[in-house]
Design a protein around this motif. Structure first.
Motif, PDB file in Angstrom:
ATOM      1  N   LEU A   1       0.818  -1.205   0.000  1.00  0.00           N
ATOM      2  CA  LEU A   1       0.000   0.000   0.000  1.00  0.00           C
ATOM      3  C   LEU A   1       0.854   1.258   0.000  1.00  0.00           C
ATOM      4  N   ALA A   2       1.935   1.266   0.736  1.00  0.00           N
ATOM      5  CA  ALA A   2       2.802   2.453   0.779  1.00  0.00           C
ATOM      6  C   ALA A   2       3.316   2.803  -0.624  1.00  0.00           C
ATOM      7  N   GLU A   3       3.641   1.812  -1.413  1.00  0.00           N
ATOM      8  CA  GLU A   3       4.114   2.071  -2.772  1.00  0.00           C
ATOM      9  C   GLU A   3       2.984   2.584  -3.663  1.00  0.00           C
ATOM     10  N   ILE A   4       1.785   2.045  -3.502  1.00  0.00           N
ATOM     11  CA  ILE A   4       0.643   2.544  -4.281  1.00  0.00           C
ATOM     12  C   ILE A   4       0.349   3.993  -3.896  1.00  0.00           C
ATOM     13  N   VAL A   5       0.437   4.308  -2.623  1.00  0.00           N
ATOM     14  CA  VAL A   5       0.252   5.694  -2.166  1.00  0.00           C
ATOM     15  C   VAL A   5       1.295   6.596  -2.813  1.00  0.00           C
ATOM     16  N   ARG A   6       2.547   6.139  -2.866  1.00  0.00           N
ATOM     17  CA  ARG A   6       3.617   6.925  -3.497  1.00  0.00           C
ATOM     18  C   ARG A   6       3.336   7.141  -4.976  1.00  0.00           C
ATOM     19  N   ARG A   7       2.923   6.077  -5.671  1.00  0.00           N
ATOM     20  CA  ARG A   7       2.624   6.181  -7.107  1.00  0.00           C
ATOM     21  C   ARG A   7       1.461   7.147  -7.348  1.00  0.00           C
ATOM     22  N   HIS A   8       0.432   7.044  -6.530  1.00  0.00           N
ATOM     23  CA  HIS A   8      -0.719   7.939  -6.651  1.00  0.00           C
ATOM     24  C   HIS A   8      -0.278   9.395  -6.484  1.00  0.00           C
ATOM     25  N   ALA A   9       0.533   9.667  -5.462  1.00  0.00           N
ATOM     26  CA  ALA A   9       1.013  11.025  -5.217  1.00  0.00           C
ATOM     27  C   ALA A   9       1.824  11.542  -6.401  1.00  0.00           C
ATOM     28  N   GLU A  10       2.627  10.679  -7.015  1.00  0.00           N
ATOM     29  CA  GLU A  10       3.415  11.078  -8.175  1.00  0.00           C
ATOM     30  C   GLU A  10       2.509  11.458  -9.339  1.00  0.00           C
ATOM     31  N   VAL A  11       1.509  10.637  -9.601  1.00  0.00           N
ATOM     32  CA  VAL A  11       0.587  10.888 -10.718  1.00  0.00           C
ATOM     33  C   VAL A  11      -0.159  12.199 -10.511  1.00  0.00           C
ATOM     34  N   VAL A  12      -0.812  12.346  -9.381  1.00  0.00           N
ATOM     35  CA  VAL A  12      -1.608  13.562  -9.161  1.00  0.00           C
ATOM     36  C   VAL A  12      -0.718  14.783  -8.997  1.00  0.00           C
ATOM     37  N   GLY A  13       0.503  14.596  -8.500  1.00  0.00           N
ATOM     38  CA  GLY A  13       1.454  15.696  -8.400  1.00  0.00           C
ATOM     39  C   GLY A  13       1.862  16.243  -9.754  1.00  0.00           C
ATOM     40  N   ARG A  14       1.738  15.438 -10.767  1.00  0.00           N
ATOM     41  CA  ARG A  14       2.041  15.881 -12.140  1.00  0.00           C
ATOM     42  C   ARG A  14       0.790  16.425 -12.833  1.00  0.00           C
ATOM     43  N   GLY A  15      -0.308  16.508 -12.109  1.00  0.00           N
ATOM     44  CA  GLY A  15      -1.547  17.022 -12.687  1.00  0.00           C
ATOM     45  C   GLY A  15      -2.250  16.028 -13.589  1.00  0.00           C
ATOM     46  N   LEU A  16      -1.958  14.750 -13.385  1.00  0.00           N
ATOM     47  CA  LEU A  16      -2.542  13.708 -14.218  1.00  0.00           C
ATOM     48  C   LEU A  16      -3.622  12.951 -13.442  1.00  0.00           C
ATOM     49  N   PRO A  17      -4.521  12.286 -14.156  1.00  0.00           N
ATOM     50  CA  PRO A  17      -5.644  11.632 -13.490  1.00  0.00           C
ATOM     51  C   PRO A  17      -5.328  10.240 -12.953  1.00  0.00           C
ATOM     52  N   TRP A  18      -5.927   9.956 -11.808  1.00  0.00           N
ATOM     53  CA  TRP A  18      -6.014   8.609 -11.243  1.00  0.00           C
ATOM     54  C   TRP A  18      -7.486   8.456 -10.876  1.00  0.00           C
ATOM     55  N   LEU A  19      -8.173   7.592 -11.568  1.00  0.00           N
ATOM     56  CA  LEU A  19      -9.625   7.468 -11.458  1.00  0.00           C
ATOM     57  C   LEU A  19     -10.028   6.139 -10.841  1.00  0.00           C
ATOM     58  N   VAL A  20     -11.193   6.120 -10.216  1.00  0.00           N
ATOM     59  CA  VAL A  20     -11.776   4.883  -9.712  1.00  0.00           C
ATOM     60  C   VAL A  20     -13.213   4.793 -10.195  1.00  0.00           C
ATOM     61  N   ALA A  21     -13.665   3.564 -10.406  1.00  0.00           N
ATOM     62  CA  ALA A  21     -15.078   3.285 -10.678  1.00  0.00           C
ATOM     63  C   ALA A  21     -15.637   2.686  -9.399  1.00  0.00           C
ATOM     64  N   VAL A  22     -16.722   3.292  -8.900  1.00  0.00           N
ATOM     65  CA  VAL A  22     -17.294   2.912  -7.614  1.00  0.00           C
ATOM     66  C   VAL A  22     -18.764   2.555  -7.811  1.00  0.00           C
ATOM     67  N   ASP A  23     -19.185   1.418  -7.244  1.00  0.00           N
ATOM     68  CA  ASP A  23     -20.592   1.042  -7.358  1.00  0.00           C
ATOM     69  C   ASP A  23     -21.427   1.746  -6.286  1.00  0.00           C
ATOM     70  N   ALA A  24     -22.729   1.537  -6.310  1.00  0.00           N
ATOM     71  CA  ALA A  24     -23.653   2.219  -5.395  1.00  0.00           C
ATOM     72  C   ALA A  24     -23.392   1.884  -3.930  1.00  0.00           C
ATOM     73  N   GLN A  25     -22.763   0.747  -3.671  1.00  0.00           N
ATOM     74  CA  GLN A  25     -22.440   0.361  -2.295  1.00  0.00           C
ATOM     75  C   GLN A  25     -21.068   0.868  -1.846  1.00  0.00           C
ATOM     76  N   GLY A  26     -20.379   1.588  -2.714  1.00  0.00           N
ATOM     77  CA  GLY A  26     -19.071   2.140  -2.373  1.00  0.00           C
ATOM     78  C   GLY A  26     -17.904   1.232  -2.688  1.00  0.00           C
ATOM     79  N   ARG A  27     -18.138   0.108  -3.357  1.00  0.00           N
ATOM     80  CA  ARG A  27     -17.062  -0.824  -3.721  1.00  0.00           C
ATOM     81  C   ARG A  27     -16.310  -0.304  -4.938  1.00  0.00           C
ATOM     82  N   ILE A  28     -14.986  -0.325  -4.863  1.00  0.00           N
ATOM     83  CA  ILE A  28     -14.140   0.041  -6.000  1.00  0.00           C
ATOM     84  C   ILE A  28     -14.137  -1.137  -6.964  1.00  0.00           C
ATOM     85  N   LEU A  29     -14.615  -0.893  -8.175  1.00  0.00           N
ATOM     86  CA  LEU A  29     -14.711  -1.941  -9.191  1.00  0.00           C
ATOM     87  C   LEU A  29     -13.494  -1.978 -10.110  1.00  0.00           C
TER      88      LEU A  29
END
Length: 174
Positions: free
Chosen positions: A37-65
């Motif tokens: 998880l720490a590495e995924i957090v780092r990767r996410h921060a790098e992506v959004v820090g560059r102004g690029l998108p990181w998107l999720v698809a979420v169902d009505a129950q809040g599950r990440i699909l």
């Protein structure tokens, strides 16, 4: 039904779990050990820090699909207008159009962020699903890196696909 939105830090546990599944069972990623998880957090921060998108698809129950993100093709500054796309969906969501919907929204957001070339480096030339999704959204075949990865005791190709966004290379990016 699902919604697609920007990923938050609360979503990254689910993104890590989805990715870990595909690292362990698939050839779409050439990682051999799933990042924690720490590495995924780092990767996410790098992506959004560059102004690029990181998107999720979420169902009505809040599950990440599923999730999708784009990052510079390579870390050198000259590559800042070329982004590599990545899409991963939960194992039970394949074949339902989710990957295509995530990729479509990712491309829209990349273009808005100034990206001119979207690149897909698809692990395994037998990955017909990913190749087909990219082709359906206008990506063109740009090449194959033959036998460039070794996973699950076999050689794997990388299929390169590319799509120009906005004016592409017809104008300078300034």
């Amino acid at each position: 039904m699902y919604t697609i939105s920007d990923a938050t830090s609360a979503d990254l546990d689910a993104c890590q779990a989805i990715y870990a599944h595909w690292v362990a069972t698939g050839t779409g990623s050439f990682e051999l050990d799933a990042p924690d998880l720490a590495e995924i957090v780092r990767r996410h921060a790098e992506v959004v820090g560059r102004g690029l998108p990181w998107l999720v698809a979420v169902d009505a129950q809040g599950r990440i699909l599923g999730y999708a993100y784009a990052n510079w093709f390579r870390p050198r500054l000259a590559y800042r207008f070329a982004a590599e796309t990545s899409i991963y969906v939960a194992p039970d969501q394949h074949g339902r159009g989710l990957g295509r919907a995530l990729l479509q929204e990712l491309l829209t957001r990349c273009e808005a962020a100034g990206i001119r070339q979207a690149l897909a480096l698809i692990g395994d030339s037998a990955n017909a699903g990913s190749i087909g999704v990219h082709a359906s959204l206008g990506f063109e075949h740009a090449g194959v890196l033959k036998a460039s990865g070794w996973k699950f005791d076999r050689w794997l190709d990388v299929v390169i696909m590319q799509k120009a966004l906005g004016p592409g290379a017809d104008r300078d990016p300034s």
